[in-house]
Design an enzyme around this catalytic site. Structure first.
Site, PDB file in Angstrom:
ATOM      1  N   LYS A   1       0.403  21.071  12.395  1.00 34.03           N
ATOM      2  CA  LYS A   1      -0.986  21.084  11.690  1.00 34.03           C
ATOM      3  C   LYS A   1      -1.145  22.046  10.711  1.00 34.03           C
ATOM      4  O   LYS A   1      -0.725  23.258  10.639  1.00 34.03           O
ATOM      5  CB  LYS A   1      -1.915  21.446  13.080  1.00 34.03           C
ATOM      6  CG  LYS A   1      -3.451  21.603  12.592  1.00 34.03           C
ATOM      7  CD  LYS A   1      -4.271  21.949  13.885  1.00 34.03           C
ATOM      8  CE  LYS A   1      -5.732  22.253  13.632  1.00 34.03           C
ATOM      9  NZ  LYS A   1      -6.281  23.061  14.527  1.00 34.03           N
TER      10      LYS A   1
ATOM     11  N   PHE B   1     -10.846 -10.340   1.230  1.00 32.78           N
ATOM     12  CA  PHE B   1     -12.052  -9.906   1.337  1.00 32.78           C
ATOM     13  C   PHE B   1     -12.245  -8.755   0.284  1.00 32.78           C
ATOM     14  O   PHE B   1     -11.300  -8.104  -0.269  1.00 32.78           O
ATOM     15  CB  PHE B   1     -12.450  -8.684   2.653  1.00 32.78           C
ATOM     16  CG  PHE B   1     -13.049  -9.976   3.636  1.00 32.78           C
ATOM     17  CD1 PHE B   1     -12.267 -10.965   4.194  1.00 32.78           C
ATOM     18  CD2 PHE B   1     -14.544 -10.102   3.825  1.00 32.78           C
ATOM     19  CE1 PHE B   1     -12.749 -11.850   5.293  1.00 32.78           C
ATOM     20  CE2 PHE B   1     -14.928 -10.877   4.961  1.00 32.78           C
ATOM     21  CZ  PHE B   1     -14.096 -11.813   5.419  1.00 32.78           C
TER      22      PHE B   1
ATOM     23  N   LYS C   1     -10.087 -10.168  -8.161  1.00 27.35           N
ATOM     24  CA  LYS C   1      -8.999  -9.824  -7.247  1.00 27.35           C
ATOM     25  C   LYS C   1      -8.509 -11.251  -6.494  1.00 27.35           C
ATOM     26  O   LYS C   1      -7.445 -11.275  -6.329  1.00 27.35           O
ATOM     27  CB  LYS C   1     -10.265  -9.451  -5.805  1.00 27.35           C
ATOM     28  CG  LYS C   1      -9.438  -8.521  -5.046  1.00 27.35           C
ATOM     29  CD  LYS C   1     -10.425  -7.376  -4.244  1.00 27.35           C
ATOM     30  CE  LYS C   1     -10.699  -6.443  -5.206  1.00 27.35           C
ATOM     31  NZ  LYS C   1     -11.455  -5.523  -4.310  1.00 27.35           N
TER      32      LYS C   1
ATOM     33  N   ASP D   1       0.230  -3.423  -1.000  1.00 24.58           N
ATOM     34  CA  ASP D   1      -0.916  -4.282  -0.897  1.00 24.58           C
ATOM     35  C   ASP D   1      -0.511  -5.403   0.062  1.00 24.58           C
ATOM     36  O   ASP D   1       0.445  -6.249  -0.262  1.00 24.58           O
ATOM     37  CB  ASP D   1      -1.337  -4.716  -2.169  1.00 24.58           C
ATOM     38  CG  ASP D   1      -2.689  -5.479  -2.032  1.00 24.58           C
ATOM     39  OD1 ASP D   1      -2.851  -6.437  -1.568  1.00 24.58           O
ATOM     40  OD2 ASP D   1      -3.883  -4.928  -2.749  1.00 24.58           O
ATOM     41  N   ILE D   2      -1.071  -5.512   1.354  1.00 28.81           N
ATOM     42  CA  ILE D   2      -0.471  -6.578   2.106  1.00 28.81           C
ATOM     43  C   ILE D   2      -0.790  -7.772   1.921  1.00 28.81           C
ATOM     44  O   ILE D   2      -0.001  -8.953   1.885  1.00 28.81           O
ATOM     45  CB  ILE D   2      -1.361  -6.270   3.725  1.00 28.81           C
ATOM     46  CG1 ILE D   2      -0.842  -4.778   4.055  1.00 28.81           C
ATOM     47  CG2 ILE D   2      -0.859  -7.144   4.740  1.00 28.81           C
ATOM     48  CD1 ILE D   2      -1.579  -4.347   5.440  1.00 28.81           C
ATOM     49  N   VAL D   3      -2.013  -8.212   1.400  1.00 29.64           N
ATOM     50  CA  VAL D   3      -2.484  -9.366   1.256  1.00 29.64           C
ATOM     51  C   VAL D   3      -1.986 -10.200   0.032  1.00 29.64           C
ATOM     52  O   VAL D   3      -1.559 -11.336  -0.221  1.00 29.64           O
ATOM     53  CB  VAL D   3      -4.154  -9.502   0.948  1.00 29.64           C
ATOM     54  CG1 VAL D   3      -4.654  -9.136  -0.497  1.00 29.64           C
ATOM     55  CG2 VAL D   3      -4.591 -10.628   1.298  1.00 29.64           C
TER      56      VAL D   3
ATOM     57  N   LYS E   1      -4.629 -11.026  -7.144  1.00 33.41           N
ATOM     58  CA  LYS E   1      -3.743 -10.828  -5.759  1.00 33.41           C
ATOM     59  C   LYS E   1      -3.493 -12.334  -5.388  1.00 33.41           C
ATOM     60  O   LYS E   1      -2.698 -12.316  -4.194  1.00 33.41           O
ATOM     61  CB  LYS E   1      -4.637 -10.432  -4.594  1.00 33.41           C
ATOM     62  CG  LYS E   1      -5.170  -9.183  -4.697  1.00 33.41           C
ATOM     63  CD  LYS E   1      -5.786  -8.180  -3.646  1.00 33.41           C
ATOM     64  CE  LYS E   1      -6.239  -6.720  -3.920  1.00 33.41           C
ATOM     65  NZ  LYS E   1      -6.133  -6.074  -2.482  1.00 33.41           N
TER      66      LYS E   1
ATOM     67  N   ASN F   1     -11.491   5.173   7.184  1.00 36.13           N
ATOM     68  CA  ASN F   1     -12.635   4.760   6.325  1.00 36.13           C
ATOM     69  C   ASN F   1     -13.848   4.257   7.480  1.00 36.13           C
ATOM     70  O   ASN F   1     -13.433   4.154   8.621  1.00 36.13           O
ATOM     71  CB  ASN F   1     -12.492   3.520   5.359  1.00 36.13           C
ATOM     72  CG  ASN F   1     -11.722   2.356   5.982  1.00 36.13           C
ATOM     73  OD1 ASN F   1     -12.174   1.746   6.695  1.00 36.13           O
ATOM     74  ND2 ASN F   1     -10.469   2.222   5.604  1.00 36.13           N
TER      75      ASN F   1
HETATM   76  O1  C5P Z   1      -8.128  -4.080  -3.585  1.00 36.78           O
HETATM   77  P1  C5P Z   1      -8.935  -3.999  -2.381  1.00 36.78           P
HETATM   78  O2  C5P Z   1      -8.798  -3.117  -1.139  1.00 36.78           O
HETATM   79  O3  C5P Z   1     -10.562  -3.937  -2.726  1.00 36.78           O
HETATM   80  O4  C5P Z   1      -8.922  -5.479  -1.901  1.00 36.78           O
HETATM   81  C1  C5P Z   1      -9.512  -5.906  -0.554  1.00 36.78           C
HETATM   82  C2  C5P Z   1      -8.628  -6.936  -0.154  1.00 36.78           C
HETATM   83  O5  C5P Z   1      -7.085  -6.754   0.067  1.00 36.78           O
HETATM   84  C3  C5P Z   1      -8.851  -7.236   1.652  1.00 36.78           C
HETATM   85  O6  C5P Z   1      -8.703  -8.647   1.681  1.00 36.78           O
HETATM   86  C4  C5P Z   1      -7.946  -6.328   2.097  1.00 36.78           C
HETATM   87  O7  C5P Z   1      -7.760  -6.742   3.598  1.00 36.78           O
HETATM   88  C5  C5P Z   1      -6.783  -6.608   1.339  1.00 36.78           C
HETATM   89  N1  C5P Z   1      -5.692  -5.248   1.328  1.00 36.78           N
HETATM   90  C6  C5P Z   1      -4.456  -5.191   1.541  1.00 36.78           C
HETATM   91  N2  C5P Z   1      -3.624  -4.248   1.765  1.00 36.78           N
HETATM   92  C7  C5P Z   1      -4.176  -3.152   0.986  1.00 36.78           C
HETATM   93  C8  C5P Z   1      -5.336  -3.263   0.421  1.00 36.78           C
HETATM   94  C9  C5P Z   1      -6.085  -4.160   0.493  1.00 36.78           C
HETATM   95  O8  C5P Z   1      -4.310  -6.358   2.274  1.00 36.78           O
HETATM   96  N3  C5P Z   1      -3.195  -2.228   0.812  1.00 36.78           N
END
Ligand code: C5P
Length: 403
Positions: A290, A325, A339, A308-310, A343, A212
């Site tokens: 490839k 964010f 969010k 989802d890390i956060v 989250k 991205n």
């Molecule tokens: O769900 P979305 O991608 O819009 O959420 C954005 C927030 O979640 C950001 O803080 C981003 O760093 C975190 N995020 C994450 N892991 C993911 C997707 C988003 O930590 N797989």
């Protein structure tokens, strides 16, 4: 402002050759009253307007003037001073000094010091109003702003040349107040802050990936601001083209899974976790070889959701203070608040993206939400926006700590 954010800050004050140089004597006193350790650097032209002895006496330290002076270089040379400074403040800054800084010149001690320093730079211009409005000066100011320099003033009014207009040096008290707004309170000493930044790359095959447009600039600026606040900072970054901020521990990763694993290693026991990264939400199952083009035949990729890390950090046993964010193209507030809840975040910093806004640009604005409130942070270079955000994070973090 309740706390004295300037206390114990180390500031190099650059004084250049303007009639307003006499005000720098008062400025040194105002800064010292705030507990600032001030080291004065003068240009030769400045010495025509005010004596080094005056500024030496008021600052309590020898004034540095010459770039090529063996004694001065032996005491605190320009490289040492460049590293020592928390901030460099040039007040007054003449049109000539501004032009030389914008052009990247390093032909006297002050400009050499600025070019050798990673410290933030604040410039308080002072000049005749025509010189200030001159297109070349305005271009130089734009150039310096784009390099994250903060321009303080100038003020309008009577000028020493007998004219009226914009170009006066801000009054010393106003310079101090402007600086107070720029500085992040040093309240994160002994705290460990983990920050994610940049995009992730999800491989499709050995040569292709899904990525991205995140440049990582915001996350890196947040890391700088956290370090300025005294924190021990771990920056876990996807692929970006940015230098590692001074004093920050950087870990490079590529995929969402790698970022997740490193975050789990570092963030579960940290004090604050700030998720600035634009993590891929989906990833393909990478192929070992490839993919070959097969005429006009379509190619289908199956994408599976990433972790989802956060959310993983926020749902831990004893989670740190977690900031996420939200980059949205529309309905920013609604999605951001959703969010925050979904989250389990303590704060969410939301911005509008798309149409050249948000990603890969130097300026941005943010709307920050927490359970019981919100605040807008005005459009500013990402370096300053990150400081404003960090100041707010510290405020909310302290508020949560005491409840
Ligand atoms: O769900 P979305 O991608 O819009 O959420 C954005 C927030 O979640 C950001 O803080 C981003 O760093 C975190 N995020 C994450 N892991 C993911 C997707 C988003 O930590 N797989």
């Amino acid at each position: 402002m309740t706390e004295n954010v300037l206390h114990n800050k180390k500031i190099v004050l650059g004084v250049t050759g303007s009639i307003a140089a006499y005000k720098s004597a008062d400025l040194v006193r105002r800064l010292r009253e705030k507990g600032v350790d001030v080291r004065v650097v003068m240009t030769k032209a400045a010495c025509e307007f005010i004596t080094p002895l005056t500024l030496q006496t008021l600052s309590g330290h020898p004034v540095a003037i010459e770039l090529l002076d063996a004694d001065e270089e032996a005491a605190m040379g320009h490289i040492k001073l460049a590293r020592w400074a928390d901030w460099i403040l040039i007040a007054p800054a003449t049109a000539d000094t501004i032009a030389r800084l914008a052009g990247g010149r390093a032909d006297d001690l002050l400009t050499a010091l600025c070019s050798a320093s990673e410290s933030p730079l604040a410039i308080a211009p002072a000049m005749n109003n025509k010189m200030w409005q001159n297109e070349a000066t305005q271009n130089n100011i734009r150039q310096l702003r784009s390099q994250s320099a903060q321009i303080l003033g100038p003020a309008s009014g009577d000028q020493a040349c007998g004219e009226q207009g914009e170009g006066r040096l801000l009054e010393p008290n106003d310079i101090v107040q402007a600086l107070e707004r720029l500085v992040v309170p040093a309240q994160l000493q002994g705290k460990h802050v983990v920050i994610t930044a940049g995009p992730t790359y999800e491989p499709i095959d050995p040569v292709r990936f899904i990525g991205n447009r995140s440049s990582g600039k915001m996350g890196f600026a947040v890391a700088v601001a956290a370090a300025e606040a005294g924190a021990d900072v771990t920056l876990i970054s996807g692929p970006v083209n940015l230098p590692t901020p001074t004093g920050v521990h950087r870990i490079d990763v590529e995929t969402a899974q790698q970022m997740h694993d490193k975050v789990m290693e570092y963030a579960l026991h940290c004090d604050l976790f700030i998720a600035c990264a634009a993590v891929a939400d989906f990833r393909p199952q990478p192929l070992e070889q490839k993919i070959k083009k097969m005429g006009k035949q379509e190619l289908q990729l199956t994408l599976t959701p990433t972790l989802d890390i956060v959310s993983a950090v926020a749902s831990g046993d004893q989670p740190p203070f977690v900031v996420g964010f939200a980059a949205e193209t529309n309905s920013v507030e609604t999605y951001a608040k959703d969010k925050l809840k979904r989250k389990g975040l303590d704060m969410v910093a939301a911005n509008q993206v798309g149409d050249g806004v948000g990603f890969a640009v130097d300026e941005n604005e943010l709307q920050v939400f927490w359970e019981s409130g919100s605040q807008s942070l005005a459009m500013a270079p990402k370096s300053q926006l990150a400081r404003d955000l960090m100041t707010l994070i510290i405020e909310r973090y302290n508020a949560k700590d005491t409840t």
